[in-house]
Design a protein around this motif. Structure first.
Motif: not given
Ligand code: FAD
Ligand code: NAI
Length: 487
Positions: A3, A6-11, A13-14, A17
């Protein structure tokens, strides 16, 4: 754990971006009126150059406070630390440039840019003569300034050694990297058409770099990597005949690094078959050979490609300025005080980066960058001082309170303080050296892990996210596909 990943990856990427979106879609920019709402005139700040110093100033400056004009013959910022990687194709040239127009457009207030060269500064009448780069639409004009920042950098020095300018390539600009690449590839192809016993073949395959400072060392290392990691696959026999020679006048290369790191680099060069010629001072260059003095002997070294990296000399515009000011008596660069004001110019001219000489400050990107940040703060304070002076002049009073406010504001401009973070250099075979300073503590490291640190440090130093992504993609591409061998 999953988790969290996943959270670090999403943060991450956001965040990337969002930064890319902001770089691509800058906020609306305030047009510059001639006066401020209180009626005071907007002062003109002319910045010469689009290198480390000038761009760092521009990025940190509140451009709504001045009529900001940038003059530079180069309409882009060049990330010099990775320039030695470009002639052999480890990094693409486009990845290490950032257009001045994009940098200027991201500033809060409008910035005017002239693709021109500054020829001469008149410190008495506060004008700078500029000449357009574009010869089809040629213009020359005298531009008025209230404040001028000289960030024109330096030019490569040759020490007046005969034949250097005519026969060698420097490594300072994009065009130099392109020229070196062309010469390397042409030399290789010409050599390939000759018989292995032909002495001309071995001359063409002799690549000589003069100057064992970081520029010469990093380029020699990149060149050897290219030969061993890529050319060896496509032209195995010919690649074995290639000689890379590094010539240095002093007893050691990389003199700004700790002795242990210098020894490490020199040992690696021996293993990697980079022929180090130390205590060897080049005296003359002709079309095919360099002549160098080693002790009492004169030796001749043949070359196919010659790269010259023996340090910096002042540019013409800086030399002209030196001649105009009596106090400017150093041939190493423009003399500045501890607030980066040009000595003798009475507070209207500032200078930063490689065009200056100040004891203890070396001509590095790190220094120029910090000086740019510092000057941005100075100009914010200067604006307040100028506003107070204007208000005082309007009231036409000698109010001691107003005077003390002015004194207080003036005393807020503290001298420039340089924070040395250390030095890094790539030395080949995916190894680097690092001589780091954190406060009073010093850390030294060398090897493959330091190479990863070198990569991340340079990614962090990039001027934009666009550059970071392109550079990271170039490294990945070379890892999987190798370097391109075409011109
Ligand atoms: P520059 O960055 O050279 O910029 C000068 C600007 O002025 C340019 O835009 C130029 O076009 C412009 N200009 C020139 N003439 C005129 C004129 N007449 N009128 C108006 N504009 C003009 N330092 C580090 O700290 N770390 C490193 O890893 C590192 N690697 C390097 C690798 C190489 C190959 C080289 C050559 C240098 C490297 N340096 C490094 C040193 C660093 O690049 C310089 O110290 C730094 O660029 C100085 O910044 P500057 O703004 O003074 O000059
Ligand atoms: P430099 O001034 O650092 O080194 C030039 C070298 O050439 C010196 O070692 C000098 O002894 C040698 N030399 C001079 N004349 C010679 C001759 N006739 N024959 C043989 N050798 C001769 O120059 P460089 O490498 O171009 O760097 C310029 C500046 O940019 C320096 O301040 C450097 O620190 C900085 N820089 C920093 C980098 C980094 O931190 N990784 C990378 C590249 C440059």
């Amino acid at each position: 754990f999953l988790k969290l990943t996943l959270f670090t990856g999403l943060a991450g990427t956001a965040y990337v971006s969002y930064q890319l979106y902001r770089e691509k879609n800058p906020a609306p920019q305030q047009p510059q009126a001639a006066t401020f709402p209180n009626g005071s005139p907007r002062k003109t700040l002319v910045i010469l150059g689009s290198g480390w110093g000038a761009v760092s100033l521009l990025k940190n400056l509140d451009t709504t406070l001045y009529n900001v004009v940038v003059v530079s013959p180069r309409n882009y910022f060049l990330f010099t630390p990775l320039l030695p990687s470009t002639p052999v194709g480890t990094i693409e040239l486009k990845s290490i440039v950032e257009p001045v127009r994009s940098i200027a457009r991201r500033a809060p207030g409008e910035v005017h840019y002239y693709e021109a060269e500054a020829l001469d500064v008149d410190p008495v009448n506060k004008t700078v003569k500029i000449k357009s780069v574009n010869t089809e639409h040629e213009y020359q004009l005298d531009m008025k300034y209230d404040y001028l920042v000289n960030g024109v950098g330096a030019q490569p020095t040759t020490f007046g050694i005969p034949g250097v300018v005519e026969n060698s390539s420097f490594l300072k600009e994009i065009s130099d990297a392109q020229e070196i690449r062309m010469k390397i590839m042409t030399s290789i192809e010409k050599a390939a058409s000759l018989a292995p016993t032909d002495p001309e073949r071995s001359r063409l395959l002799s690549f000589v770099v003069v100057g064992g400072g970081p520029t010469g060392v990093e380029f020699a290392a990149e060149l050897r990597d290219y030969v061993d990691q890529d050319l060896a696959k496509w032209m195995p026999e010919l690649s074995k005949e290639i000689n890379v020679t590094l010539v240095e006048a002093l007893p050691n290369i990389l003199n700004m690094f700790d002795k242990s790191l210098v020894d490490y680099a020199q040992d690696l060069f021996k293993q990697d078959r980079i022929d180090l010629k130390l205590k060897t001072m080049v005296k003359n260059v002709d079309k095919t050979h360099i002549t160098a003095k080693c002790g009492d002997d004169l030796t001749k070294v043949p070359y196919g490609v010659l790269v010259w990296a023996t340090g910096n000399a002042p540019r013409e515009v800086s030399k002209n300025l030196m001649e105009k000011l009596e106090e400017q008596n150093s041939r190493r660069g423009l003399l500045i005080d501890e607030k980066l004001q040009l000595i003798g110019a009475q507070g209207s001219i500032f200078a930063l980066g490689d065009c200056t000489f100040y004891p203890g400050l070396f001509p590095t990107a790190q220094v120029a960058h910090q000086e740019g940040e510092y000057l941005a703060k100075v100009f914010k304070k200067l604006h307040k001082i100028d506003q107070t002076k204007w208000e005082l002049a309007q009231d036409n009073t000698n109010d001691p309170k107003a005077q003390s406010k002015l004194n207080r504001l003036e005393s807020q401009i503290q001298p420039f303080h340089y924070e040395h973070m250390g030095a890094l250099a790539y030395i080949g075979s995916e190894k680097a050296i690092a001589d780091l300073a954190v406060g009073e503590s010093k850390y030294r490291s060398a090897g493959s892990f330091t190479f990863l640190f070198w990569k991340s440090a340079y990614l962090a130093m990039c001027m934009s996210f666009r550059n970071r992504i392109l550079i990271a993609m170039d490294w990945t591409k070379v890892y999987f596909l190798g370097r391109d061998s075409s011109v």
